[in-house]
Motif scaffolding. Structure first.
Motif, mmCIF file in Angstrom:
data_model
loop_
_atom_site.group_PDB
_atom_site.id
_atom_site.type_symbol
_atom_site.label_atom_id
_atom_site.label_comp_id
_atom_site.label_asym_id
_atom_site.label_seq_id
_atom_site.Cartn_x
_atom_site.Cartn_y
_atom_site.Cartn_z
ATOM 1 N N ASP A 108 0.807 -1.222 0.051
ATOM 2 C CA ASP A 108 -0.036 -0.003 0.042
ATOM 3 C C ASP A 108 0.948 1.337 -0.055
ATOM 4 O O ASP A 108 0.736 2.018 -0.698
ATOM 5 C CB ASP A 108 -0.861 0.135 1.033
ATOM 6 C CG ASP A 108 -1.937 -1.157 1.355
ATOM 7 O OD1 ASP A 108 -2.301 -1.813 0.388
ATOM 8 O OD2 ASP A 108 -2.197 -1.493 2.297
ATOM 9 N N ARG A 109 1.947 1.089 0.815
ATOM 10 C CA ARG A 109 2.722 2.472 1.154
ATOM 11 C C ARG A 109 3.491 2.547 -0.354
ATOM 12 O O ARG A 109 3.648 3.730 -0.852
ATOM 13 C CB ARG A 109 3.847 2.163 2.021
ATOM 14 C CG ARG A 109 3.344 2.386 3.419
ATOM 15 C CD ARG A 109 4.167 1.623 4.358
ATOM 16 N NE ARG A 109 3.532 1.400 5.565
ATOM 17 C CZ ARG A 109 4.401 2.160 6.862
ATOM 18 N NH1 ARG A 109 5.137 3.036 6.773
ATOM 19 N NH2 ARG A 109 3.610 2.073 7.899
ATOM 20 N N LEU A 110 3.866 1.271 -1.059
ATOM 21 C CA LEU A 110 4.512 1.685 -2.217
ATOM 22 C C LEU A 110 3.697 2.263 -3.270
ATOM 23 O O LEU A 110 3.956 3.439 -4.037
ATOM 24 C CB LEU A 110 4.897 0.295 -2.833
ATOM 25 C CG LEU A 110 5.794 0.291 -4.081
ATOM 26 C CD1 LEU A 110 7.078 0.990 -4.149
ATOM 27 C CD2 LEU A 110 5.928 -1.103 -4.875
ATOM 28 N N PHE A 111 2.485 1.831 -3.576
ATOM 29 C CA PHE A 111 1.516 2.443 -4.313
ATOM 30 C C PHE A 111 1.156 3.910 -4.028
ATOM 31 O O PHE A 111 0.941 4.796 -4.982
ATOM 32 C CB PHE A 111 0.050 1.905 -4.401
ATOM 33 C CG PHE A 111 0.483 0.417 -5.125
ATOM 34 C CD1 PHE A 111 1.070 0.378 -6.346
ATOM 35 C CD2 PHE A 111 -0.122 -0.926 -4.577
ATOM 36 C CE1 PHE A 111 1.282 -0.878 -6.858
ATOM 37 C CE2 PHE A 111 0.305 -1.960 -5.023
ATOM 38 C CZ PHE A 111 0.757 -2.095 -6.202
ATOM 39 N N CYS A 112 0.998 4.197 -2.769
ATOM 40 C CA CYS A 112 0.773 5.464 -2.316
ATOM 41 C C CYS A 112 1.934 6.415 -2.649
ATOM 42 O O CYS A 112 1.905 7.723 -3.237
ATOM 43 C CB CYS A 112 0.595 5.658 -0.606
ATOM 44 S SG CYS A 112 -1.039 4.905 -0.379
ATOM 45 N N ALA A 151 -8.165 7.409 -1.789
ATOM 46 C CA ALA A 151 -9.451 7.076 -2.143
ATOM 47 C C ALA A 151 -9.432 6.419 -3.357
ATOM 48 O O ALA A 151 -10.097 5.261 -3.585
ATOM 49 C CB ALA A 151 -10.161 8.563 -2.400
ATOM 50 N N GLN A 152 -8.664 6.750 -4.257
ATOM 51 C CA GLN A 152 -8.447 6.195 -5.638
ATOM 52 C C GLN A 152 -8.089 4.702 -5.397
ATOM 53 O O GLN A 152 -8.511 3.673 -6.228
ATOM 54 C CB GLN A 152 -7.269 6.732 -6.578
ATOM 55 C CG GLN A 152 -8.000 8.401 -6.842
ATOM 56 C CD GLN A 152 -7.329 8.745 -8.182
ATOM 57 O OE1 GLN A 152 -6.850 8.052 -8.980
ATOM 58 N NE2 GLN A 152 -7.734 10.069 -8.365
ATOM 59 N N LEU A 153 -7.243 4.358 -4.519
ATOM 60 C CA LEU A 153 -6.535 3.118 -4.431
ATOM 61 C C LEU A 153 -7.704 2.175 -3.696
ATOM 62 O O LEU A 153 -7.695 1.263 -3.497
ATOM 63 C CB LEU A 153 -5.400 3.280 -3.876
ATOM 64 C CG LEU A 153 -4.040 3.553 -4.298
ATOM 65 C CD1 LEU A 153 -3.080 3.920 -3.593
ATOM 66 C CD2 LEU A 153 -3.720 2.714 -5.630
ATOM 67 N N GLY A 154 -8.549 2.867 -3.095
ATOM 68 C CA GLY A 154 -9.688 2.235 -2.357
ATOM 69 C C GLY A 154 -9.241 1.773 -0.978
ATOM 70 O O GLY A 154 -9.756 1.155 -0.049
ATOM 71 N N LEU A 155 -8.325 2.372 -0.551
ATOM 72 C CA LEU A 155 -7.602 2.328 0.978
ATOM 73 C C LEU A 155 -8.201 2.876 2.019
ATOM 74 O O LEU A 155 -8.209 2.691 3.273
ATOM 75 C CB LEU A 155 -6.189 2.710 1.033
ATOM 76 C CG LEU A 155 -5.472 1.729 0.081
ATOM 77 C CD1 LEU A 155 -3.842 2.369 0.039
ATOM 78 C CD2 LEU A 155 -5.267 0.391 0.621
ATOM 79 N N ILE A 156 -9.134 4.004 1.357
ATOM 80 C CA ILE A 156 -10.431 4.649 2.369
ATOM 81 C C ILE A 156 -11.555 4.575 1.637
ATOM 82 O O ILE A 156 -11.529 4.724 0.553
ATOM 83 C CB ILE A 156 -9.778 6.135 2.850
ATOM 84 C CG1 ILE A 156 -9.409 7.181 1.810
ATOM 85 C CG2 ILE A 156 -8.689 6.077 3.738
ATOM 86 C CD1 ILE A 156 -9.299 8.596 1.958
#
Ligand code: B12
Ligand code: SF4
Length: 534
Positions: free
Chosen positions: A421-425, A489-494
């Protein structure tokens, strides 16, 4: 009489076609030179020196909002050095805010279309008379501070009357305007002026009415440019080249029949592309390589508020039609528009992934409330305006955050962000940093924002908390927090605490798609490198 037309500092290497038109349409008794400070890399002092060395009687300046302060400073310097110079301002910003221009060194402001008004204003200067009675002008009454605005100038009915832009007044080598998909020297051209729509974010001077040149006239310009400058690449600056499909079709047929062999790009509304997609094959045949489409948003609520009068489905269809015809779709998007929400960003991401086949985080140009637009009038009540001075009014910088996003309450979809997740962010945020002028490390980042998301705090409250705990400046902190929220939001993490605010984190298909897209890009790069070598 000699006139210097100044184009100010600029961050894009594009031709100021307005000045090229003005230079071409003077009386034979007047001469004009164009000084493009942006293309030449001149600062205000150097520009003032060059202007004064040319000994003009009149100096004209054309500017957008972000260039206003630069032109005000230049006007001040010129007035100090040569009090008898007549300084004329024009272009989009001065037309919308003429009083501001008059307060900063302009002797008069040409409002709107300039060719006829400038000629008449020069006649008055030559005769030593005032500007009273010339339509389309704003000036200070001599000897007083009273501002006079004359009656509006009617739009030029017959565009064929105008001489084509004077490119010989430019050093063409200085411009490397890409036409988005075809590299190399390209010239702008306009077959029409105006647009039939009235989008809330647009401050164009020529909305709701379109005027056309005849095809003979357009073809003569193209042929003349090819003969004089040997350029076969064009960028149609028309607001929407496909608004009248009969005209577009006829233009393409003439280009083909007369064997012009040109490559070109243009802008069009998605609705017009969908009206008759078969025309796209003709466009491709006539050399059209890419079309900029104002998708703006893939969230219906946002689209509705922009008065763009198109749906997300219209954009999906247009993209498909373009792809099928081999004309590259160049998607224009806006971020931080009125009505945006966390769930809306997630939906948009999924929509764009479906549309483009690319699994990525998408960032558009930041929605900016330009003076003269309805967005500008609504901005203060619908959100927070972050732009502080005119030079801020560029779309690579976050100038506005809508209340819909500020008051949204993010909810975590994971307990903690895992390393992936951190990498994608990080990927998402470094992408955002590339389209903004904020250094990527300026403030906060996803892993530090994430723990503050507790399902009760709004986006605004999270930013405030950061400012309180870290002592970072409020504006840049808010910009960074909003960027992180959009990426998450775009990654769906929130998701959001709002009804229908649920989102889903990216899954295996998303990851595989991303890897596949990257792989395809690397292969394409290697292929290009190999083909260049051979
Ligand atoms: C083509 C275009 C571009 C092109 C080329 C820009 C250029 N160099 O001219 C590209 C894609 C590069 C571009 C980029 C940007 N653009 Co742009 N662009 C346009 C567009 C679609 C047409 C402009 C145009 O060429 N018109 C045709 C010419 C003939 O008209 P004109 O320049 O207005 O000149 C006439 C009159 O205004 C007058 N006049 C003009 N100057 C003067 C000076 C004097 C002395 C006189 C007497 C008269 C006069 O006479 C001229 C002839 O009639 C307009 C939208 C629109 N429809 O207006 C947006 C628009 C101008 N762009 C806009 C913006 C914001 C930008 C960017 C800053 C966006 C960003 N990325 O941040 C960049 C800046 C790039 C730069 N060069 O600095 C805004 C400007 C809003 C504002 N108030 O600042 C507009 C209005 C769109 C919008 N969002 O509403 N843009
Ligand atoms: S954004 Fe495009 S379609 Fe909308 S009013 Fe401006 S020029 Fe017309």
């Amino acid at each position: 009489m000699h006139l210097v037309l100044v184009s100010p500092t600029s961050y894009a290497e594009s031709f100021p076609i307005g000045l090229a038109y003005l230079a071409a349409n003077l009386r034979p008794a007047d001469t004009a030179e164009v000084l493009d400070a942006g293309a030449l890399g001149l600062d205000v002092r150097q520009t003032a020196e060059r202007v004064l060395a040319a000994k003009p009687r009149v100096v004209g300046m054309s500017y957008m909002t972000y260039q206003a302060e630069w032109c005000y400073e230049l006007s001040k310097r010129l007035k100090e050095a040569a009090g008898n110079l007549v300084i004329v301002h024009g272009g989009i910003h001065a037309s919308v805010l003429p009083d501001d221009a008059l307060a900063h060194g302009a002797d008069c402001v040409v409002i709107g279309e300039g060719e006829e008004t400038l000629v008449e204003a020069l006649d008055r200067v030559r005769a030593g008379q005032g500007f009273g009675g010339i339509a389309g002008l704003c000036f200070k009454q001599p000897g007083t501070q009273d501002v006079v605005t004359t009656m509006p100038r009617p739009l030029i009915k017959d565009l064929d009357k105008l001489a084509p832009p004077r490119w010989d007044a430019f050093d063409l080598k200085l411009y490397h305007e890409t036409i988005h998909v075809v590299p190399g020297a390209a010239l702008p051209i306009m077959a029409s002026r105006g647009c039939a729509f009235n989008c809330s974010f647009c401050s164009s001077l020529w909305k709701q009415k379109v005027r056309y040149r005849t095809l003979d006239n357009v073809m003569a310009e193209l042929k003349g440019d090819i003969t004089r400058h040997g350029i076969r690449k064009y960028h149609f600056y028309d607001d929407n080249l496909l608004i009248n499909l009969k005209f577009t079709e006829a233009l393409c047929r003439r280009i083909l029949d007369e064997g012009l062999n040109i490559e070109w790009c243009c802008e069009a509304r998605v609705g017009d592309i969908n009206r008759n997609p078969a025309v796209l094959d003709l466009l491709a045949e006539a050399g059209c390589k890419g079309i900029e489409i104002g998708v703006e948003s893939l969230d219906e609520t946002v689209l509705e508020k922009t008065n763009k009068r198109q749906t997300t489905d219209d954009s999906f269809q247009a993209f498909e039609h373009l792809r099928r015809s081999g004309v590259q779709p160049i998607v224009l998007l806006m971020t931080c528009n009125i009505g945006e929400t966390i769930a809306g960003h997630h939906r948009q991401n999924r929509g764009l992934t479906r549309m483009t086949g690319r699994h990525s985080v998408f960032w558009g140009q930041y929605a900016t409330p330009f003076p003269g637009s309805k967005f500008h009038d609504d901005a203060k009540q619908d959100g927070l305006v972050l732009a502080e001075r005119w030079s801020d009014y560029v779309t690579r910088q976050m100038n506005f955050v809508p209340n819909s996003l500020l008051n949204d309450v993010p909810v975590r979809n994971r307990r903690w962000l895992n390393p992936l997740d951190r990498l994608f962010c990080r990927v998402a945020l470094s992408r955002a940093a590339r389209v903004t002028h904020l250094p990527p490390d300026i403030g906060v980042s996803a892993p530090t924002v994430y723990p503050l998301i507790d399902g009760t705090r709004t986006v605004r409250a999270i930013a405030d908390e950061f400012v309180r705990v870290r002592g970072t400046p409020p504006k840049t902190t808010l910009q960074e927090v909003v960027k992180v929220i959009i990426a998450l939001a775009q990654l769906g993490l929130i998701g959001s605490a709002a009804p229908d605010g649920q989102t889903k984190p990216y899954g295996l298909a998303w990851l595989l798609g991303l890897a596949f897209t990257q792989l395809r890009r690397y292969i394409a790069c290697i292929q290009t490198a190999v083909s260049r070598k051979t």
